[in-house]
Write an enzyme that holds these catalytic residues in place. Structure first.
Site, PDB file in Angstrom:
ATOM      1  CG  HIS A  28      -0.832  -7.298  -3.410  1.00  0.00           C
ATOM      2  ND1 HIS A  28      -0.578  -6.919  -2.113  1.00  0.00           N
ATOM      3  CD2 HIS A  28      -0.460  -6.234  -4.163  1.00  0.00           C
ATOM      4  CE1 HIS A  28      -0.088  -5.690  -2.090  1.00  0.00           C
ATOM      5  NE2 HIS A  28       0.007  -5.264  -3.326  1.00  0.00           N
TER       6      HIS A  28
ATOM      7  CE  LYS B 144      -4.082  -3.417  -2.497  1.00  0.00           C
ATOM      8  NZ  LYS B 144      -3.845  -2.702  -1.223  1.00  0.00           N
TER       9      LYS B 144
ATOM     10  CE1 TYR C 170       0.864  -2.666   0.222  1.00  0.00           C
ATOM     11  CE2 TYR C 170      -1.055  -1.555   1.157  1.00  0.00           C
ATOM     12  CZ  TYR C 170      -0.305  -1.945   0.052  1.00  0.00           C
ATOM     13  OH  TYR C 170      -0.731  -1.603  -1.213  1.00  0.00           O
TER      14      TYR C 170
ATOM     15  CG  ASP D 281      -5.629  -0.039  -0.653  1.00  0.00           C
ATOM     16  OD1 ASP D 281      -6.347  -0.672  -1.448  1.00  0.00           O
ATOM     17  OD2 ASP D 281      -4.399  -0.251  -0.521  1.00  0.00           O
TER      18      ASP D 281
END
Length: 315
Positions: free
Chosen positions: A154, A121, A96, A91
């Site tokens: 997200h 996402k 990120y 994931d």
């Protein structure tokens, strides 16, 4: 992020280093109890990790590897190691800032792409039809992949209608095997389902013993949407790795607090994606399929629910 969380928790690595009984040599055992909870053995994924069959027939491993904060060389090595010890669900997310590292870790693992389940996402800055198409292609290129197994919105902000339309088209073209959302509540999910033609397959939300999300869990089960837990250890907050109630339950099964927490989620039918850069922890987190929490233990863990987020700074 890790340091920030230590103010009201305990670092799992420090706790395990102080424990005289910790052993890194945990064996992966074949599954023998997956059918108890309605799950199936995978056809492509690691055979000791059961899968959930999503509402469109796609198989998703019930336990995966989270990558938030794992960037650069640490991200590459962590993902590569995670895959080497048995993880098949990986994931990540645009926000990120590690999709390139994750992609390189996947490439370096040497495992066939078809044997992996990769999630990314869409961030809030990229909502809207055209923006979503561009953001998806950028994520795909950074990951070095031809398709994603799961793509999520997200957060429930921005032009969700336009984003969902774009994701539905990408899904129909085979670029995404399943589409879903993250951090949506019941009302937001209901509204999204009213404007789309494809039902979300997954909703990834904060879920752990201190925030058990019973209402959301019930709604998703009734709606045929797979619930997925981010931060299943609450990032170490509230002393989850030393909590006495969890520890006492773990002693019955010769398991640690982290394993009890992950098993508790699994028995509720919830996918979880614990994150770690420590190989011993990665292996430990996978070792949850050779025992079953009793009904009394499940009820006892239910008493730990504080029914509120443990990450108010993220609201």
């Amino acid at each position: 992020m890790e340091k920030r969380h230590q103010k009201n928790g305990i670092n799992r690595r420090s706790f395990l280093q102080r424990s005289s009984t910790f052993s890194a040599g945990i064996l992966m055992v074949p599954m023998g109890v997956s059918t108890t909870f309605g799950f199936q053995q995978p056809t492509l994924f690691q055979k000791n990790i059961p899968v959930s069959v999503l509402n469109n027939g796609v198989e998703m491993p019930m336990l995966g590897f989270g990558t938030n904060t794992l960037r650069g060389e640490l991200g590459v090595s962590s993902v590569q190691t995670a895959i080497s010890v048995g993880y098949r669900l990986i994931d990540t997310a645009k926000i990120y800032g590690n999709e390139e590292s994750v992609g390189m870790g996947i490439k370096n693992s040497g495992v066939n792409r078809e044997a992996l389940f990769v999630t990314s996402k869409l961030w809030v800055d990229d909502t809207g039809y055209e923006n979503t198409l561009e953001a998806f292609e950028l994520s795909l290129n950074k990951l070095g992949l031809d398709y994603l197994d799961l793509y999520l919105i997200h957060r429930p902000r921005g032009d969700l209608k336009g984003s969902w339309k774009a994701m539905e088209e990408l899904h129909k073209k085979g670029k995404i095997k399943a589409i879903g959302v993250s951090n949506f509540d019941k009302k937001q999910m209901t509204e999204l389902m009213s404007i789309g033609t494809v039902k979300p397959a997954v909703n990834q939300i904060e879920t752990h013993v201190f925030f058990q999300q019973h209402e959301a869990h019930t709604f998703m089960k009734r709606s045929g949407i797979q619930m997925e837990a981010w931060s299943p250890f609450a990032a170490g907050r509230n002393g989850i790795f030393t909590n006495g109630t969890i520890a006492d339950i773990g002693k019955k099964y010769n398991k640690r607090n982290a394993q009890v927490c992950l098993r508790w989620l699994f028995q509720r039918g919830i996918v979880s994606i614990p994150r770690s850069s420590n190989k011993a922890h990665m292996i430990e987190n996978l070792d949850i399929f050779d025992f079953e929490l009793s009904e009394d233990d499940m009820k006892l863990l239910a008493t730990l629910d504080l029914n509120k987020t443990q990450f108010p700074e993220w609201e």
